[in-house]
Design a protein around this motif. Structure first.
Motif, short mmCIF file in Angstrom:
data_model
loop_
_atom_site.label_atom_id
_atom_site.label_comp_id
_atom_site.label_asym_id
_atom_site.label_seq_id
_atom_site.Cartn_x
_atom_site.Cartn_y
_atom_site.Cartn_z
N THR A 140 -58.83 40.96 -17.34
CA THR A 140 -57.42 41.02 -17.73
C THR A 140 -56.81 39.63 -17.81
N ARG A 141 -57.12 38.78 -16.84
CA ARG A 141 -56.62 37.41 -16.85
C ARG A 141 -57.17 36.64 -18.05
N TYR A 142 -58.43 36.90 -18.37
CA TYR A 142 -59.08 36.22 -19.49
C TYR A 142 -58.43 36.63 -20.81
N ILE A 143 -58.14 37.94 -20.95
CA ILE A 143 -57.45 38.42 -22.15
C ILE A 143 -56.10 37.74 -22.29
N PHE A 144 -55.37 37.68 -21.20
CA PHE A 144 -54.04 37.06 -21.22
C PHE A 144 -54.13 35.60 -21.65
N LEU A 145 -55.13 34.88 -21.13
CA LEU A 145 -55.31 33.47 -21.48
C LEU A 145 -55.64 33.31 -22.96
N CYS A 146 -56.53 34.17 -23.47
CA CYS A 146 -56.92 34.10 -24.88
C CYS A 146 -55.73 34.37 -25.80
N VAL A 147 -54.93 35.38 -25.46
CA VAL A 147 -53.76 35.70 -26.27
C VAL A 147 -52.75 34.55 -26.21
N MET A 148 -52.61 33.95 -25.05
CA MET A 148 -51.71 32.81 -24.90
C MET A 148 -52.15 31.64 -25.79
N LEU A 149 -53.46 31.34 -25.77
CA LEU A 149 -53.98 30.18 -26.50
C LEU A 149 -54.04 30.40 -28.01
N PHE A 150 -54.42 31.61 -28.40
CA PHE A 150 -54.70 31.83 -29.82
C PHE A 150 -53.64 32.65 -30.55
N SER A 151 -52.59 33.10 -29.83
CA SER A 151 -51.52 33.84 -30.50
C SER A 151 -50.14 33.30 -30.14
N ILE A 152 -49.82 33.31 -28.87
CA ILE A 152 -48.47 32.92 -28.46
C ILE A 152 -48.20 31.44 -28.74
N ILE A 153 -49.11 30.57 -28.32
CA ILE A 153 -48.92 29.13 -28.53
C ILE A 153 -48.91 28.78 -30.02
N PRO A 154 -49.86 29.27 -30.83
CA PRO A 154 -49.78 29.00 -32.27
C PRO A 154 -48.49 29.51 -32.91
N THR A 155 -48.03 30.68 -32.48
CA THR A 155 -46.78 31.23 -33.01
C THR A 155 -45.61 30.30 -32.71
N MET A 156 -45.59 29.74 -31.51
CA MET A 156 -44.48 28.89 -31.08
C MET A 156 -44.58 27.47 -31.63
N PHE A 157 -45.76 26.86 -31.52
CA PHE A 157 -45.86 25.42 -31.76
C PHE A 157 -46.38 25.02 -33.13
N SER A 158 -47.23 25.85 -33.74
CA SER A 158 -47.72 25.45 -35.08
C SER A 158 -46.57 25.42 -36.07
N SER A 159 -45.53 26.23 -35.81
CA SER A 159 -44.36 26.26 -36.69
C SER A 159 -43.62 24.93 -36.68
N PHE A 160 -43.70 24.20 -35.56
CA PHE A 160 -42.98 22.93 -35.43
C PHE A 160 -43.85 21.73 -35.80
N SER A 161 -45.09 21.74 -35.33
CA SER A 161 -45.94 20.57 -35.54
C SER A 161 -46.96 20.74 -36.65
N GLY A 162 -47.23 22.01 -37.01
CA GLY A 162 -48.25 22.26 -38.02
C GLY A 162 -49.64 22.27 -37.44
N TYR A 163 -49.76 22.08 -36.14
CA TYR A 163 -51.06 22.02 -35.48
C TYR A 163 -51.10 23.01 -34.32
N SER A 164 -52.28 23.54 -34.07
CA SER A 164 -52.49 24.41 -32.92
C SER A 164 -53.98 24.43 -32.62
N ILE A 165 -54.36 25.12 -31.56
CA ILE A 165 -55.77 25.19 -31.19
C ILE A 165 -56.59 25.83 -32.30
N ASP A 166 -56.06 26.89 -32.88
CA ASP A 166 -56.74 27.59 -33.97
C ASP A 166 -55.89 27.47 -35.23
#
Length: 369
Positions: free
Chosen positions: A151-177
């Protein structure tokens, strides 16, 4: 036991509906609605609200795979059959198009046709097959860790590959994926999500909560699309003029949440046994629908030259065209795939036969290449 049968019918029905939605996305993209529909025209809202609701299709399809494969022994013959199907349609459709002179023959096209997997001609199938290849390793990890760690691993993956890209790629154009959900890493996250939903047998406490999550998250995607477009066109944020195409992909957080809601909605459907046979039959044809309708040389011809979908841009008739074309393409592709699977598949196993021959020669007795 009855619960498992209901889930099987519901999730196979989900595969059918999601493939219809895939064709719908192709209608909007290859029919040029997403590019040329005038913002805030009388039909612009209709186009983008449809897209917001059907974008869950790819996510749901992969989650179904994770839901079932996480507890199954994965056979390499299944992967080889997928590759043979991809090669068959890639070559046959290309030959037909070249013979009818809809497209000129070039060296690049020939290479793409013969090696569709290596060249990524079908992006979804390329990612899907890689996912199948690494699924046994993913399953080993899932079985070797505790549920809490999973469960913790799922949460981390969603944070890294969904939540963070949704928030930060919109501003910087860059994200992990940077694939926007069009890559293998996001498919792995979806696979894990499907597996987690199976391990937990997750259900909402309220009966219609899944419907609410799906509709609410899809509307959220549409509202974000509309709001950002408004601010971009008003000059407040002009750099976000194409935000909906550049950043709202399959890994967008609201799309991900809508996908889970849609998945659970169909998973908990109570479909009568009398429909089981037809659902299972059509469900087995869905990948063929994708391979035909999304053929790199056929897709633009199909949606513009054959059905002339683009002539309804800006017209209220686009919705009628959308429904008729999508169901026509889906139905015809299903019939073609049915013929292939029944009469041709067993005779066109080039990749499967080649693998068996090579592996028996070089790997037999423990010898490697």
């Amino acid at each position: 036991m009855n619960e498992e049968l209901y889930q099987s019918r519901g999730l196979n029905f989900l595969k059918i509906v999601m493939m219809i939605c895939v064709v719908g996305l192709h209608f909007l993209s290859h029919g040029n609605y997403l590019l040329y529909e005038k913002p805030f025209s009388k039909t612009w809202g209709g186009v983008w609200i449809i897209r917001s609701f059907i974008m869950v299709c790819v996510n749901c399809f992969v989650m179904v795979t994770g839901y079932y494969l996480c507890e199954k022994k994965i056979k390499i013959t299944k992967i080889l059959r997928l590759m043979d199907g991809m090669l068959f349609y890639s070559v046959i459709i290309s030959i037909i198009i070249w013979c009818l002179k809809f497209s000129d023959i070039s060296v690049i096209q020939i290479v793409n046709t013969i090696f569709p997997f290596m060249t990524g001609s079908y992006w979804f199938m390329s990612c899907y097959i890689v996912l199948y290849l690494i699924a046994p390793l993913i399953n080993i990890v899932i079985r070797s860790i505790t549920f809490e760690m999973f469960t913790r691993y799922i949460f981390l993956c969603v944070m890294l590959f969904s939540i963070i890209p949704t928030m930060f790629s919109s501003f910087s154009g860059y994200s992990i994926d940077r694939t926007n959900g069009f890559g293998v890493m996001w498919f792995v996250v979806l696979y894990l999500t499907g597996a987690w939903l199976r391990k937990t047998n997750f259900k909402f406490k309220k009966k219609y909560a899944a419907v609410g999550v799906y509709i609410g998250a899809s509307l959220c995607t549409f509202m974000i699309t509309t709001s950002v477009k408004f601010f971009a066109m008003s000059g407040v944020a002009p750099s976000y003029i194409n935000y909906e195409l550049d950043y709202i992909g399959y890994n967008y957080f609201s799309v991900y949440i809508a996908s889970i809601g849609c998945f659970l909605l169909f998973k908990n459907l109570r479909i009568s046994k009398q429909y089981e046979k037809i659902i299972m039959s059509i469900s087995s044809l869905t990948l063929g629908v994708y391979l035909i309708s999304e053929h790199p040389s056929l897709r633009n011809i199909l949606f513009t030259d054959v059905f002339h979908c683009d002539q309804y841009i800006g017209s209220l008739w686009f919705l009628v065209a959308f429904i008729l074309v999508v169901f026509t393409v889906f139905s015809v592709c299903c019939m073609i795939e049915f013929v292939r699977k029944k009469y041709i598949e067993k005779h066109c196993c080039i990749i499967q036969k080649s693998y068996i021959k090579i592996s028996s020669k070089f790997i037999a007795g423990g010898r490697m290449f």
